[in-house]
Design a protein around this motif. Structure first.
Motif, PDB file in Angstrom:
ATOM      1  N   ILE A  24       0.786  -1.105  -0.169  1.00 38.45           N
ATOM      2  CA  ILE A  24      -0.164  -0.240  -0.212  1.00 38.45           C
ATOM      3  C   ILE A  24       0.786   1.129   0.204  1.00 38.45           C
ATOM      4  CG2 ILE A  24      -1.663   1.183   1.419  1.00 38.45           C
ATOM      5  CD1 ILE A  24      -2.671  -1.646   0.563  1.00 38.45           C
ATOM      6  N   GLY A  25       0.694   2.438  -1.043  1.00 35.64           N
ATOM      7  CA  GLY A  25       1.358   3.509  -1.285  1.00 35.64           C
ATOM      8  C   GLY A  25       0.513   4.701  -0.504  1.00 35.64           C
ATOM      9  N   VAL A  26       1.651   4.498   0.410  1.00 35.29           N
ATOM     10  CA  VAL A  26       0.824   6.669   1.400  1.00 35.29           C
ATOM     11  C   VAL A  26       1.550   7.146   0.295  1.00 35.29           C
ATOM     12  CG1 VAL A  26       0.893   7.958   3.658  1.00 35.29           C
ATOM     13  CG2 VAL A  26       0.922   4.961   3.166  1.00 35.29           C
ATOM     14  N   ILE A  27       0.347   8.269  -0.086  1.00 29.85           N
ATOM     15  CA  ILE A  27       0.495   9.660  -1.019  1.00 29.85           C
ATOM     16  C   ILE A  27       0.682  10.959  -0.332  1.00 29.85           C
ATOM     17  CG2 ILE A  27       0.767  10.762  -3.172  1.00 29.85           C
ATOM     18  CD1 ILE A  27      -0.504   8.117  -4.229  1.00 29.85           C
ATOM     19  N   VAL A  28       1.861  11.056   0.070  1.00 28.70           N
ATOM     20  CA  VAL A  28       1.860  12.407   0.485  1.00 28.70           C
ATOM     21  C   VAL A  28       1.859  14.173   0.232  1.00 28.70           C
ATOM     22  CG1 VAL A  28       2.447  14.159   2.434  1.00 28.70           C
ATOM     23  CG2 VAL A  28       3.095  11.456   3.059  1.00 28.70           C
ATOM     24  N   GLY A  29       0.690  13.824  -0.220  1.00 30.24           N
ATOM     25  CA  GLY A  29       0.266  15.285  -1.200  1.00 30.24           C
ATOM     26  C   GLY A  29       0.288  16.451  -1.122  1.00 30.24           C
ATOM     27  N   SER A  30       0.927  17.259   0.147  1.00 34.23           N
ATOM     28  CA  SER A  30       1.189  18.198   0.572  1.00 34.23           C
ATOM     29  C   SER A  30       2.845  18.501   0.300  1.00 34.23           C
ATOM     30  CB  SER A  30       0.865  19.101   1.226  1.00 34.23           C
ATOM     31  OG  SER A  30       1.693  20.361   1.189  1.00 34.23           O
ATOM     32  N   VAL A  31       3.763  19.943  -0.817  1.00 37.36           N
ATOM     33  CA  VAL A  31       4.261  19.680  -0.550  1.00 37.36           C
ATOM     34  C   VAL A  31       5.283  21.277  -0.252  1.00 37.36           C
ATOM     35  CG1 VAL A  31       4.730  19.114  -2.609  1.00 37.36           C
ATOM     36  CG2 VAL A  31       4.691  21.226  -2.595  1.00 37.36           C
ATOM     37  N   ARG A  32       4.270  21.680   0.787  1.00 36.41           N
ATOM     38  CA  ARG A  32       4.750  23.545   0.994  1.00 36.41           C
ATOM     39  C   ARG A  32       5.675  23.219   2.229  1.00 36.41           C
ATOM     40  NH1 ARG A  32      -1.178  26.509   1.483  1.00 36.41           N
ATOM     41  NH2 ARG A  32      -0.881  26.741  -0.015  1.00 36.41           N
ATOM     42  N   ASP A  52      -0.637  -6.124   9.787  1.00 33.62           N
ATOM     43  CA  ASP A  52       0.150  -7.412   9.535  1.00 33.62           C
ATOM     44  C   ASP A  52      -0.460  -8.110   7.923  1.00 33.62           C
ATOM     45  OD1 ASP A  52      -1.804 -10.017  10.200  1.00 33.62           O
ATOM     46  OD2 ASP A  52      -0.575 -10.458  10.850  1.00 33.62           O
ATOM     47  N   ASP A  53      -0.946  -7.074   7.146  1.00 39.55           N
ATOM     48  CA  ASP A  53      -1.418  -7.817   6.214  1.00 39.55           C
ATOM     49  C   ASP A  53      -1.525  -6.977   5.098  1.00 39.55           C
ATOM     50  OD1 ASP A  53      -3.328  -5.993   7.079  1.00 39.55           O
ATOM     51  OD2 ASP A  53      -5.228  -6.807   6.563  1.00 39.55           O
ATOM     52  N   MET A  54      -0.493  -5.827   5.602  1.00 47.98           N
ATOM     53  CA  MET A  54      -0.338  -5.251   4.511  1.00 47.98           C
ATOM     54  C   MET A  54       0.799  -4.623   5.000  1.00 47.98           C
ATOM     55  SD  MET A  54      -3.267  -2.321   4.650  1.00 47.98           S
ATOM     56  CE  MET A  54      -5.099  -3.329   4.697  1.00 47.98           C
ATOM     57  N   GLU A  55       1.975  -3.844   3.424  1.00 50.98           N
ATOM     58  CA  GLU A  55       3.020  -3.464   3.750  1.00 50.98           C
ATOM     59  C   GLU A  55       2.401  -2.058   3.519  1.00 50.98           C
ATOM     60  OE1 GLU A  55       6.020  -5.114   0.886  1.00 50.98           O
ATOM     61  OE2 GLU A  55       5.495  -7.029   2.025  1.00 50.98           O
ATOM     62  N   THR A  56       3.564  -0.842   4.309  1.00 53.67           N
ATOM     63  CA  THR A  56       3.951   0.488   3.829  1.00 53.67           C
ATOM     64  C   THR A  56       4.557   1.078   3.095  1.00 53.67           C
ATOM     65  OG1 THR A  56       2.969   0.664   5.988  1.00 53.67           O
ATOM     66  CG2 THR A  56       2.856   2.822   4.909  1.00 53.67           C
ATOM     67  N   GLY A  91       2.892   1.242 -10.255  1.00 54.86           N
ATOM     68  CA  GLY A  91       2.698   0.299 -10.532  1.00 54.86           C
ATOM     69  C   GLY A  91       2.926  -1.141  -9.475  1.00 54.86           C
ATOM     70  N   GLY A  92       4.255  -1.312  -8.756  1.00 58.98           N
ATOM     71  CA  GLY A  92       4.236  -1.606  -8.104  1.00 58.98           C
ATOM     72  C   GLY A  92       3.906  -2.007  -6.720  1.00 58.98           C
ATOM     73  N   LEU A  93       2.475  -1.392  -6.963  1.00 58.89           N
ATOM     74  CA  LEU A  93       2.356  -1.176  -5.661  1.00 58.89           C
ATOM     75  C   LEU A  93       0.682  -1.739  -5.287  1.00 58.89           C
ATOM     76  CD1 LEU A  93       2.874   2.101  -3.986  1.00 58.89           C
ATOM     77  CD2 LEU A  93       3.509   0.126  -3.645  1.00 58.89           C
ATOM     78  N   ASP A  94      -0.553  -2.405  -4.406  1.00 62.54           N
ATOM     79  CA  ASP A  94      -1.710  -3.049  -4.390  1.00 62.54           C
ATOM     80  C   ASP A  94      -2.845  -1.861  -4.506  1.00 62.54           C
ATOM     81  OD1 ASP A  94      -0.597  -5.816  -5.790  1.00 62.54           O
ATOM     82  OD2 ASP A  94      -0.292  -5.825  -3.456  1.00 62.54           O
ATOM     83  N   GLY A  95      -2.485  -0.933  -4.020  1.00 58.10           N
ATOM     84  CA  GLY A  95      -3.220   0.018  -3.041  1.00 58.10           C
ATOM     85  C   GLY A  95      -2.919   1.221  -2.237  1.00 58.10           C
ATOM     86  N   PHE A  96      -3.468   1.892  -2.610  1.00 58.84           N
ATOM     87  CA  PHE A  96      -3.145   3.680  -2.312  1.00 58.84           C
ATOM     88  C   PHE A  96      -4.247   4.783  -0.743  1.00 58.84           C
ATOM     89  CE2 PHE A  96      -2.264   2.683  -6.388  1.00 58.84           C
ATOM     90  CZ  PHE A  96      -1.159   2.211  -6.845  1.00 58.84           C
TER      91      PHE A  96
END
Length: 211
Positions: A24-32, A52-56, A91-96
């Motif tokens: 799972i990708g955690v997308i940090v959307g702010s760049v300020r 234990d069912d997810m990789e961050t 592309g290598g992730l299963d969700g976000f």
């Protein structure tokens, strides 16, 4: 003449093969500079770490490699050095899960740029949202992002985590004042993400998505 019935064969159901953890990708959307996103993202990543069912996999749009790759332009460019491109990472992730503030009733321009920079890699994957802001808690940004991800054939989750007047919701150590309530909200989101992530991953493996 009676017959002794033949003994029944006991059928032992096969034990299901454990599925590998979802990436799972955690997308940090702010760049300020001085952004509050760091506080919110750190808290959510810690909540994910309880499972234990997810990789961050954190994708921070302020990373120097991503800033250099995107160059605030829609033209594609190679990632600097040996760093994987944003498309390769997505592309290598299963969700976000997108961590987003609300700026002027919308979401950050850098987040839109990053989403548009990638295309097919989003398809048939689930996307959840953790938002923060003023009175609206970032919900107006989330509703706009739902439309964007729908166009990219991604599946957005119904339940979100939102922080209203976010800077008042955390202590000086970056912990929410309402630890139980926020943990429950995160658990609901992550449970939905786990169901959709596993279902869609298995579906793409059986029949590639060509919608």
């Amino acid at each position: 003449m009676s017959r002794t019935p033949a003994p029944r064969t006991q059928v032992i159901p096969a034990r299901p093969t454990p599925s590998p953890p979802l990436k799972i990708g955690v997308i940090v959307g702010s760049v300020r500079e001085g952004r509050f996103a760091d506080t919110v993202a750190r808290w959510f990543v810690a909540e994910m770490g309880r499972r234990d069912d997810m990789e961050t996999h954190v994708i921070d749009l302020s990373e120097p490699a991503l800033v250099d790759e995107l160059k605030l332009t829609f033209e594609r460019s190679a990632a600097p050095g040996d760093a994987p491109t944003l498309a390769e990472r997505v592309g290598g992730l299963d969700g976000f899960v997108v961590v987003t503030p609300e700026y002027n009733h919308g979401y950050p321009a850098a987040l839109k740029l990053a989403i548009d920079y990638v295309y097919q890699e989003w398809r048939a994957k689930p996307v959840g949202f953790v938002s923060y802001g003023g009175m609206a808690g970032g919900q107006r940004a989330v509703e706009q992002l739902r439309q964007v991800f729908a166009e990219l054939h991604a599946v957005t989750l119904r339940d979100t985590v939102s922080f209203h007047m976010a800077w008042e919701q955390f202590d000086d150590e970056g912990r929410p004042h309402d630890t139980d309530g926020t943990a429950k909200a995160a658990a609901v989101l992550l449970d939905q993400l786990a169901w959709w992530g596993l279902t869609l991953r298995e579906g793409r493996a059986v029949r590639p998505y060509d919608g």
